[in-house]
Design an enzyme around this catalytic site. Structure first.
Site, PDB file in Angstrom:
ATOM      1  N   GLU A 132       0.918  -1.043   0.181  1.00  0.00           N
ATOM      2  CA  GLU A 132      -0.031  -0.136   0.083  1.00  0.00           C
ATOM      3  C   GLU A 132       0.925   1.187  -0.120  1.00  0.00           C
ATOM      4  OE1 GLU A 132      -2.875  -0.213   3.373  1.00  0.00           O
ATOM      5  OE2 GLU A 132      -4.010  -1.438   1.936  1.00  0.00           O
ATOM      6  N   GLU A 277      -6.215  -8.195   0.807  1.00  0.00           N
ATOM      7  CA  GLU A 277      -6.843  -7.934   1.940  1.00  0.00           C
ATOM      8  C   GLU A 277      -8.174  -7.825   2.373  1.00  0.00           C
ATOM      9  OE1 GLU A 277      -4.720  -5.322   4.448  1.00  0.00           O
ATOM     10  OE2 GLU A 277      -2.724  -6.136   3.876  1.00  0.00           O
TER      11      GLU A 277
END
Length: 495
Positions: A132, A277
């Site tokens: 990320e 995720e």
């Protein structure tokens, strides 16, 4: 989920359950805990649950050694803090040699992952270059170095003769794309990173690597007080939204199809997508509890079992649940729930039944074996007659600044304790964090050790386990947890 602070260097594991979904289902396992499970215990737990795939968001040698001979397929990655290092191609070559090539031998760690093509799987190893890295909270720290690092790692893999077997990608948060109308058809990549995203997605498409995206329906609910609760779940109980003739009954489908639109507009409409995720926390917020977590996972498992996909990406999905165990050292900057994403508690005990098959076969996962708990003793407030004082407030603040008091927050599992209960909880969490060191239960003579379980109602006063690793100290917990402690005093009038 990824760290929103400065601690993205702590690695995560990504483990996959072998279920009726095939190898399309996985779960993230983070290790930002004060008392970690030993890797050999973890490997045993994975095998007991039929898990045959593990992904490290690091190339940690201790973990890899525990996996040798296990027969598990392993995926490795490069954390954000190391991206700058691999702007130098020599460094990228050395990393591939040390972290990939040397483990590719018979009887060693199986360096393979998978790619998903509708109903067909093909073996591959995916190296996640960054985790990320384009989060807005990073203020652009990694925007200009992620793509060069990605290309260097892939080039090094190809030069090592692994290019057809090992693919580099980037794990990205769903905040890299957006829709001004909240409808998927208006989806596109964020304006501030659009040029970088175009480079990445076209490179991934050229190299036959997947787009890895992390999607959190819980955060949609947490961040927007007007968000419809039922729309965060996948059980079709709420109202739908319409977009270009398509009905969306849940935010997950709408979110993923927003990405599909962004990819179409970037001229890579068929780029493979993996959901890196997705999950639901069990404490730390009024919407974070085991009941709602089970509801979310039940809906997700049923969806995966049908193989329906989303309106714009019909067919099976590859998803990785977040996460495996609770982590009491994570930053709580995004919210107190950050330390409670685990399907298992910190000690490897399952929290609730889960139907991994999606066919009504809900059952408790197998707990970790060989975990050694500390003694059955707790540290509690020993001066219940004492009135509020600044000294007492300072002591509780100190305890919560160096331990996890997030369960005391509004809407959390220990939110209903009285004044003395709040103090005892804070003292005990610090005591357990310090591995029950007798000196950690003093607090200027205001605390005492007891063998009577202090848990009450929904509030568990935990007993820690024998740790397999060295506890992270310093900014990793104190800055964020100190804020939690100060908030608690404001709520409970301890100052």
């Amino acid at each position: 989920m990824a760290q929103r602070g400065a601690f993205s260097w702590v690695f995560f594991l990504l483990v996959s359950f072998f279920t009726s979904h095939g190898d399309a289902l996985g779960v993230n396992w983070g290790t930002q805990a004060s008392h970690t499970l030993h890797p050999s215990i973890v490997v045993g737990m994975l095998k007991d649950n039929g898990i045959n795939k593990v992904k490290l968001f690091d190339s940690d040698s201790w973990t890899l050694k525990a996996l040798v001979g296990s027969g598990m397929e392993v995926m490795v990655a490069i954390p954000n803090k190391d991206l700058k290092t691999y702007l130098k191609y020599k460094k990228a070559k050395k990393w591939v040699k040390d972290s990939i090539s040397k483990h590719l031998y018979d009887g060693g760690v199986m360096m393979t992952g998978f790619k998903f093509y509708s109903w067909r799987f093909e073996p591959d190893l995916y190296v996640a270059v960054g985790n990320e890295p384009f989060l807005t909270s990073y203020n652009g720290s990694f925007v200009n170095i992620t793509f060069p690092a990605l290309t260097n790692i892939q080039k090094a893999l190809e030069e090592a003769g692994l290019g057809d077997k090992v693919k580099a990608t980037v794990a990205l948060n769903a905040d890299v794309y957006q829709s001004a109308s909240n409808k998927p058809s208006d989806g596109d990549f964020r304006g501030d990173i659009k040029d970088r995203m175009l480079e990445i997605v076209r490179f991934l498409n050229e190299k036959n690597s997947p787009f890895v995206v992390n999607i959190y329906p819980f955060l949609s609910l947490y961040q927007n007080p007007d968000f419809p609760v039922d729309y965060a779940f996948l059980d079709d109980r709420g109202e739908s939204i319409e977009d270009d003739g398509i009905e969306y009954s849940n935010v997950f489908d709408a979110n993923l199809d927003t990405l599909v639109w962004a990819l179409r507009k970037s001229e890579v409409p068929d780029l493979k997508i993996l959901v890196g995720e997705i999950g639901w926390p069990t404490d730390g917020d009024k919407f974070a509890n085991r009941t709602l977590a089970k509801r979310f996972y039940d809906g997700l498992m049923k969806k995966l079992a049908t193989g329906a996909g989303t309106p714009l990406r019909p067919g099976g999905l590859s998803v990785y649940l977040f996460g495996l165990v609770d982590e009491d050292m994570k930053s709580v900057a995004p919210g107190n729930f950050e330390r409670h994403w685990g399907i298992f508690s910190f000690d490897g005990k399952p929290k609730f039944p889960i139907d991994f098959s999606g066919k009504g076969q809900s059952k408790m996962p197998v707990a970790a074996k060989g975990v050694v708990p500390l003694e059955s003793r707790w540290c509690v407030f020993g001066k219940p007659e004492m009135k509020n004082s600044s000294k007492l407030g300072d002591l509780v603040n100190y305890a919560c600044s160096n331990a996890d008091c997030t369960a005391l927050g509004y809407g959390s599992s220990c939110n209903n304790l009285d004044r003395n209960g709040n103090i005892s909880y804070a003292f005990n969490m610090y005591f357990q964090m310090q591995s029950q060191d007798v000196q950690a239960c003093d607090f200027d003579g205001m605390a005492t050790i007891t063998t009577k379980n202090a848990s009450t109602g929904t509030c568990l006063f935990p007993i820690q386990i024998m740790s397999a690793g060295v506890r992270v100290i310093g900014d990793g917990i104190s800055a964020a947890a100190g804020f939690v402690g100060l908030v608690l005093f404001g709520i409970f009038g301890l100052m």
